[in-house]
Design an enzyme around this catalytic site. Sequence first.
Site, PDB file in Angstrom:
ATOM      1  N   SER A 168      74.081  25.617  24.436  1.00 35.25           N
ATOM      2  CA  SER A 168      74.006  26.522  23.294  1.00 35.25           C
ATOM      3  C   SER A 168      74.199  27.969  23.777  1.00 35.25           C
ATOM      4  O   SER A 168      75.236  28.293  24.323  1.00 35.25           O
ATOM      5  CB  SER A 168      72.670  26.337  22.567  1.00 35.25           C
ATOM      6  OG  SER A 168      72.708  26.939  21.297  1.00 35.25           O
ATOM      7  N   LYS A 220      68.356  39.017  -0.078  1.00 36.63           N
ATOM      8  CA  LYS A 220      67.492  39.616   0.938  1.00 36.63           C
ATOM      9  C   LYS A 220      66.675  38.521   1.623  1.00 36.63           C
ATOM     10  O   LYS A 220      66.389  38.582   2.811  1.00 36.63           O
ATOM     11  CB  LYS A 220      66.564  40.657   0.294  1.00 36.63           C
ATOM     12  CG  LYS A 220      65.580  41.316   1.254  1.00 36.63           C
ATOM     13  CD  LYS A 220      66.312  42.066   2.348  1.00 36.63           C
ATOM     14  CE  LYS A 220      65.331  42.743   3.311  1.00 36.63           C
ATOM     15  NZ  LYS A 220      66.029  43.403   4.413  1.00 36.63           N
TER      16      LYS A 220
END
Length: 339
Positions: A168, A220
């Site tokens: 990763s 948001k």
Amino acid sequence: MLEFLYEYGLFFAKTVTFVIAIAIILMLIVGAAVKPKAKKGEIQIDNISEQLDNIKQSFLHNTLGKKELKAHQKKLKADNKKNDSKEPKPRLYVVDFIGSMDAHEVESLREEITAIISIADASKDKVLIRLESGGGVVHGYGLAASQLQRIKNAGIPLSVAIDKVAASGGYMMACVADEIIAAPFAIVGSIGVIAQIPNFNKILKKNDVEFEQITAGEFKRTLTLFGENTDKAREKFREEIEQTHGLFKTFVSTQRPSLDISSVATGEHWFATQAIEKGLVDVIKTSDDALLEQQDERQIYKIKYKIKKGLSDKLALGFSSAVNKAGVNLVSKFKSLNP
């Protein structure tokens, strides 16, 4: 008599616990009152060539016979004299990066790389990063990969050695290198993105607890811990994950254009012996072999940024050590007093 000793030991344990609790409280109060200062560090340089040579000479000294040892020492002396007249060897700078989930180690990495770039001769010196990380936060490992890119931008050849794992975010760093070296059973790949979050909204509702969250901007917040998640929020969150994965794939394919990115960016990981067939690594060998191969032709130095410990850190370390020791001694006493 045993009962008396047992009661005394119990009283002693309570007293020690009380004293430790008071000491911890005082330390917290003092720590909160003192304004924290920025911790300073320094670059530490270890001569790996010298260490390897000392190991070799020690081994020979203990295994060769007197006649062989004398001949070896004579040859070594002649070689050293010959080498003194030669130009200094090119250098190999070694940096260890063992990354955690939040990639806070990048703070030391940036200092180490700055030091190397400031002294390395790009025409002959090289850098080897011994990398170990299973990945973590995107922005942290993105910055770590950018730090390695600085080495390449300076024109200095860069190799990354993976002995255990570079997956990763770890592979995001590794793929920047000109050459990726990996031990046979090292884990590489995992070119994917994951995000997961628990949701306690049903528990709150069951217990008649209301949760309110006020935001400005439609997205948001998408998924939340305590609010009720909507399909629209889930879709937006999924879209953000896909965007991040797309950036990851683009980055890897830019660094290693020969890769079939669609076949390796599935989130899977492989052992190095499998990964080399897919083009994820270049050479199968350990970092130890990589160093030994460079020993004769290069002067090898390990670069490490070490943060100096302040007085408060030393006191805290000493106090922690004392508490642990007291605890061990207390347990030992109880074991001996318990009838």
